[in-house]
Write a protein that holds these residues in place. Structure first.
Motif, mmCIF file in Angstrom:
data_model
loop_
_atom_site.group_PDB
_atom_site.id
_atom_site.type_symbol
_atom_site.label_atom_id
_atom_site.label_comp_id
_atom_site.label_asym_id
_atom_site.label_seq_id
_atom_site.Cartn_x
_atom_site.Cartn_y
_atom_site.Cartn_z
ATOM 1 N N LEU A 1 37.940 24.765 43.458
ATOM 2 C CA LEU A 1 38.047 24.039 44.722
ATOM 3 C C LEU A 1 36.684 23.500 45.119
ATOM 4 N N THR A 2 36.673 22.229 45.578
ATOM 5 C CA THR A 2 35.420 21.615 46.024
ATOM 6 C C THR A 2 35.331 21.696 47.543
ATOM 7 N N CYS A 3 34.252 22.239 48.029
ATOM 8 C CA CYS A 3 34.054 22.387 49.483
ATOM 9 C C CYS A 3 33.685 21.025 50.078
ATOM 10 N N PRO A 4 34.383 20.527 51.120
ATOM 11 C CA PRO A 4 34.033 19.244 51.743
ATOM 12 C C PRO A 4 32.692 19.294 52.470
ATOM 13 N N CYS B 1 29.663 21.353 51.564
ATOM 14 C CA CYS B 1 28.498 21.340 50.664
ATOM 15 C C CYS B 1 28.739 20.500 49.420
ATOM 16 N N ARG B 2 29.993 20.027 49.243
ATOM 17 C CA ARG B 2 30.382 19.182 48.115
ATOM 18 C C ARG B 2 30.219 19.870 46.752
ATOM 19 N N LEU B 3 30.184 21.214 46.741
ATOM 20 C CA LEU B 3 30.012 21.958 45.490
ATOM 21 C C LEU B 3 31.314 22.659 45.133
ATOM 22 N N PRO B 4 31.636 22.672 43.835
ATOM 23 C CA PRO B 4 32.862 23.349 43.410
ATOM 24 C C PRO B 4 32.653 24.869 43.315
ATOM 25 N N SER B 5 33.689 25.609 43.575
ATOM 26 C CA SER B 5 33.656 27.066 43.416
ATOM 27 C C SER B 5 35.029 27.531 42.953
ATOM 28 N N TRP B 6 35.033 28.657 42.293
ATOM 29 C CA TRP B 6 36.275 29.193 41.723
ATOM 30 C C TRP B 6 36.820 30.261 42.650
ATOM 31 N N VAL B 7 38.127 30.184 42.931
ATOM 32 C CA VAL B 7 38.776 31.149 43.817
ATOM 33 C C VAL B 7 39.904 31.821 43.039
ATOM 34 N N ALA B 8 39.892 33.136 42.987
ATOM 35 C CA ALA B 8 40.904 33.895 42.240
ATOM 36 C C ALA B 8 42.277 33.747 42.885
ATOM 37 N N LEU B 9 43.303 33.860 42.047
ATOM 38 C CA LEU B 9 44.674 33.716 42.516
ATOM 39 C C LEU B 9 45.000 34.767 43.583
ATOM 40 N N THR C 1 43.236 35.888 45.942
ATOM 41 C CA THR C 1 42.683 35.574 47.269
ATOM 42 C C THR C 1 42.941 34.137 47.685
ATOM 43 N N LEU C 2 43.660 33.399 46.852
ATOM 44 C CA LEU C 2 43.891 31.978 47.119
ATOM 45 C C LEU C 2 44.875 31.801 48.282
ATOM 46 N N LYS C 3 44.521 30.890 49.228
ATOM 47 C CA LYS C 3 45.398 30.533 50.353
ATOM 48 C C LYS C 3 45.039 29.124 50.813
ATOM 49 N N GLN C 4 45.813 28.616 51.781
ATOM 50 C CA GLN C 4 45.592 27.219 52.178
ATOM 51 C C GLN C 4 44.224 27.020 52.811
ATOM 52 N N LYS C 5 43.815 27.948 53.649
ATOM 53 C CA LYS C 5 42.487 27.849 54.237
ATOM 54 C C LYS C 5 41.585 28.862 53.557
ATOM 55 N N VAL C 6 40.529 28.382 52.946
ATOM 56 C CA VAL C 6 39.615 29.248 52.210
ATOM 57 C C VAL C 6 38.202 29.079 52.744
ATOM 58 N N VAL C 7 37.364 30.056 52.502
ATOM 59 C CA VAL C 7 35.962 30.026 52.892
ATOM 60 C C VAL C 7 35.136 29.786 51.639
ATOM 61 N N CYS C 8 34.286 28.773 51.698
ATOM 62 C CA CYS C 8 33.428 28.450 50.557
ATOM 63 C C CYS C 8 32.461 29.600 50.314
ATOM 64 N N GLU C 9 32.435 30.103 49.083
ATOM 65 C CA GLU C 9 31.562 31.226 48.759
ATOM 66 C C GLU C 9 30.104 30.821 48.670
ATOM 67 N N LEU C 10 29.854 29.479 48.685
ATOM 68 C CA LEU C 10 28.474 28.995 48.576
ATOM 69 C C LEU C 10 27.837 28.750 49.950
ATOM 70 N N CYS C 11 28.586 28.040 50.840
ATOM 71 C CA CYS C 11 27.995 27.722 52.143
ATOM 72 C C CYS C 11 28.632 28.500 53.292
ATOM 73 N N GLY C 12 29.773 29.158 53.008
ATOM 74 C CA GLY C 12 30.414 29.953 54.040
ATOM 75 C C GLY C 12 31.300 29.175 54.990
ATOM 76 N N GLY D 1 45.376 20.053 50.037
ATOM 77 C CA GLY D 1 45.413 18.866 49.200
ATOM 78 C C GLY D 1 45.008 19.161 47.773
ATOM 79 N N GLN D 2 43.971 19.978 47.633
ATOM 80 C CA GLN D 2 43.500 20.281 46.291
ATOM 81 C C GLN D 2 44.471 21.189 45.540
ATOM 82 N N LEU D 3 45.225 22.018 46.313
ATOM 83 C CA LEU D 3 46.161 22.929 45.652
ATOM 84 C C LEU D 3 47.396 22.188 45.142
#
Length: 775
Positions: free
Chosen positions: A541-544, A546-554, A556-567, A574-576
């Protein structure tokens, strides 16, 4: 709870009598005491002041404990040299009881035998055959020979038990006085006597491989204590011998022919080359010993102190009878525990005999399949008696490690017993203590252990045979993600390093359930690895923000996620909706890209498990260990695994010490240090108990320099080097591919087979040179 079959062989305690050389009175006392014990005929006598010979005899007879006889201080101190042979008896004496109470035997005795046969046909047959009690004059030149052959009991005042009166009451014997002026009557061998009673109802157990057991004659001097004890110990090895003193040959003139006849009849069922009688003697002039038996075909057996080395005479385990019972297997604080009844006793189990001790020798035939962390079948290492007793049985003095079995010291009235399974890690730790090393599981060992556990055991590592699987794991590190398509391309594709390797080589490999006749596919392999938890599913998933991609395990995956890079939290709906699943290595493979060598270790162990013919219950293994010499703090070293193979006596326990390498290149100095480490540890293990092999495996060919260095694993007198590469580790049979280039059987049955194959492949320059990879 589960059940398992328990084989119980009831046997007498084997006591080693300790006397001082020249102490004829102690010898006579030891022989008389042996005759009071049921099975006492098989108790050896050793000289305390001949330590080397005594140690060989103690080891050869596999004695349960030592008892000094006589007043010699040397004899009294000798048992302390064998701390693992702890006396299991109450008060450490054969007979117990105060001045105002009746004495009782502390070991199974002939009183028990007499009571057991009270109403049996055996007693009737013995009476009808004419049981005899012999007596002779103390000054008879053959008195000590008669003591051995006919038997006699100690005075009742010495033991507190009148065994002579018991025999007279139960067996109605005839009293026979031996005349010193007449030949020994030929009919003496037709009648049971006191000496027979001490071995009544015993037979050899199959757990000990037979050695020299030729019956016949022992030629020696009746007034020579060394000759007497030698003959006693040969007879204690269940070799039927008649002691002949050539100076009194006329005394034996009548008994030699019927003895020879009976002995030859006892050999009639043997192979032709085993049917000859033997003449045993300590004399260096063996021909003169045979000369006393003219016109007889006899085998000469010369006896020296070096004969007691386990290669010639081999005392069997003598037992009364055996029974198979059903044991209950459960767990006690997570540790497997088996409980079973002591049934079908071939002795009297009345509570009156609760002080009398013997051994229940057990074999747990089904073992602990699927549990690599515990064993119910430890190797024959008697130095670990006390450790195993405290770990498996609680009572520190009442367990004996035997050849392929465990001996539990019980009392005659005991109804049931239990055994805890032995933790393999503790067993291995104790083995290295015998070599002077402290051991501890290394970080790499922890990773490998978790990996093997996740795979469901060593055979779960079969997927690592496929070079594409190893490439997939190595290509993508712990934080890298990949698509299923990329994974399948790596699993099923070709390796640029090995253009000849192809996935179809493994299409019959079993890595998980599939339909009969169905061939293995890369998709099946990947699905099985996902199922075992080697990889995890997720999404990139790409964070809108910080624009950086990060991997989210199945998980913990949900519609609203917290970017592990910028928080920053964001909506991922849309991405799902679009895109594919992304996969990542699980933490079970470690935090490093090469999984800290766990894969070559797991694959090597899988091949040993699959190819060595000994079943899992005969072997145990431990993964990567840090070893530190006793007393040192900064001189530790590491081995990648140790594989322990239990073998029947007199074969030594086999140990394979392993070093496993991934695809090279390997620093030459590092490789040399690894070789030196293996050699140093192998040489420290007691050669008396272990036969050690040194294995180096590598997931690529060895270089010429590495092969030259690996020659140092062998010595002039020890061929122990085993070298394996991916060529041997990938097929089901170790040498399935190798046999195309060398005259090697693809099947191996033992570490020795691996050593011979290695010598053929690598240590014969003419043959090995074409297989050298560039240095």
């Amino acid at each position: 709870m589960d059940t398992l079959r328990v084989d119980i062989a009831y046997r007498p305690l084997r006591i080693g009598w300790v006397i001082k050389s020249g102490d004829i009175l102690a010898f006579r006392e030891a022989v008389r005491l042996s005759h009071t014990l049921w099975g006492g005929r098989f108790n050896p006598i050793v000289f305390a002041d001949r330590e080397d010979e005594a140690r060989r005899l103690v080891d050869l007879f596999r004695v349960d404990f030592l008892l000094p006889v006589g007043d010699s201080e040397e004899a009294k101190q000798f048992p302390k040299k064998f701390p693992h042979l702890i006396n299991p008896l109450w008060h450490d004496t054969l007979f117990i009881g105060g001045p105002k109470e009746s004495k009782r035997a502390n070991v199974l005795d002939v009183h028990n035998a007499l009571v057991h046969m009270r109403d049996s046909p055996e007693r009737k047959a013995m009476i009808e055959k004419g049981f005899r009690v012999y007596s002779w004059q103390p000054d008879d030149s053959l008195s000590d020979v008669f003591l051995m052959h006919f038997g006699a009991y100690p005075d009742a005042e010495q033991t507190g038990i009148d065994y002579s009166a018991m025999v007279r009451e139960f067996l109605e014997p005839a009293e026979i006085a031996v005349d010193a002026k007449l030949p020994i009557s030929a009919n003496t061998i037709d009648h049971p006597s006191i000496a027979y009673l001490a071995r009544h109802g015993t037979e050899r157990h199959h757990s000990i491989e037979a050695g020299w057991s030729y019956p016949g004659f022992f030629v020696g001097h009746a007034d020579n204590l060394d000759d007497l004890i030698c003959a006693w110990n040969l007879r204690a090895s269940d070799i039927q011998l008649l002691f002949i003193d050539p100076r009194h040959l006329a005394r034996f003139s009548e008994i030699i022919p019927p003895w020879e006849k009976i002995m030859r009849e006892s050999l009639a069922h043997r192979h032709e080359w085993e049917r000859r009688l033997a003449v045993w003697t300590r004399s260096e002039d063996t021909e003169s010993a045979r000369a006393h038996f003219p016109d007889k075909e006899l085998t000469l057996c010369s006896v020296s102190e070096h004969m007691w080395n386990g290669r010639n005479v081999r005392p069997p385990m003598m037992h009364f009878d055996q029974a198979s019972v059903l044991g209950v297997l459960g767990r006690d604080n997570g540790q497997p525990k088996v409980s079973f009844p002591l049934s079908e006793k071939p002795f009297c189990g009345d509570t009156w005999f609760h002080t009398q001790h013997l051994v229940a020798s057990v074999s747990l035939l089904s073992g602990l399949y699927g549990d690599d962390h515990y064993t119910l079948r430890p190797p024959y290492l008697p130095e670990l008696n006390e450790f195993c007793a405290r770990t498996m049985h609680f009572q520190y003095s009442k367990l004996r490690l035997e050849s392929e079995r465990i001996g539990i010291v019980i009392d005659a009235a005991e109804a049931d017993v239990w055994l805890n399974a032995l933790p393999v890690a503790d067993l291995v730790e104790r083995i290295f203590r015998l070599a002077g090393y402290q051991s501890k599981l290394s970080n790499g060992g922890l990773i490998a252990r978790q990996l093997i556990a996740r795979l469901g055991g060593l055979q779960g590592a079969r997927a690592f045979k496929i070079h594409g699987v190893r490439r997939l794991i190595k290509t993508h590190g712990p934080s890298g993600s990949f698509s299923k398509k990329a994974a399948l391309q790596l699993i099923g594709g070709k390796d640029p390093r090995r253009p000849d390797a192809k996935f179809s080589d493994h299409e019959d490999l079993h890595v998980g359930p599939r339909l009969r006749g169905e061939k293995l596919t890369p998709s099946m392999v990947f699905a099985q690895m996902l199922k075992k938890g080697l990889f995890r599913m997720g999404r990139e998933l790409t964070c809108p923000g910080c624009r950086l991609p990060s991997w989210v395990a199945l998980d913990t995956l949900k519609q609203k996620v917290v970017c592990e890079l910028c928080g920053e939290e964001h909506d991922a709906t849309g991405q799902l909706l679009d895109g594919d699943w992304a996969y990542r290595r699980s933490g079970i493979l470690g935090t490093e890209k090469n999984a800290m060598g766990a894969i070559p270790v797991a694959l090597t162990l899988q091949q040993l498990d699959a190819n060595l013919t000994s079943s899992r219950s005969e072997s145990a293994y431990s993964l990567s260990l840090n070893l530190t010499p006793d007393g040192a703090t900064d001189n530790s070293c590491e081995i990648d695994f140790v594989w322990v193979i239990r073998r029947p006596y007199p074969r030594k326990t086999a140990i394979i010490l392993g070093e496993c390498k991934d695809v090279g290149p390997i620093n030459p100095e590092e490789f040399k240090r690894d070789i030196e480490t293996l050699v140093r540890i192998a040489d420290a293990l007691p050669a008396k108990r272990f036969k050690t092999f040194l294995l180096v495996s590598k997931l690529s060919p060895f270089t010429a320099e590495e092969i030259e260095c690996a020659k140092g694993l062998n010595t002039k007198h020890k061929q122990r080097a085993i070298l394996l590469t991916e060529r041997e580790l990938e097929p089901y049979h170790l040498y399935e591919r190798t046999k195309a280039d060398f005259d090697i059987d693809r099947h191996v049955r033992s570490p020795e087979d691996l050593v011979r194959a290695t010598a053929t492949m690598y240590f014969n320059d003419a043959q090995a040179a074409p297989n050298f990879a560039p240095t």
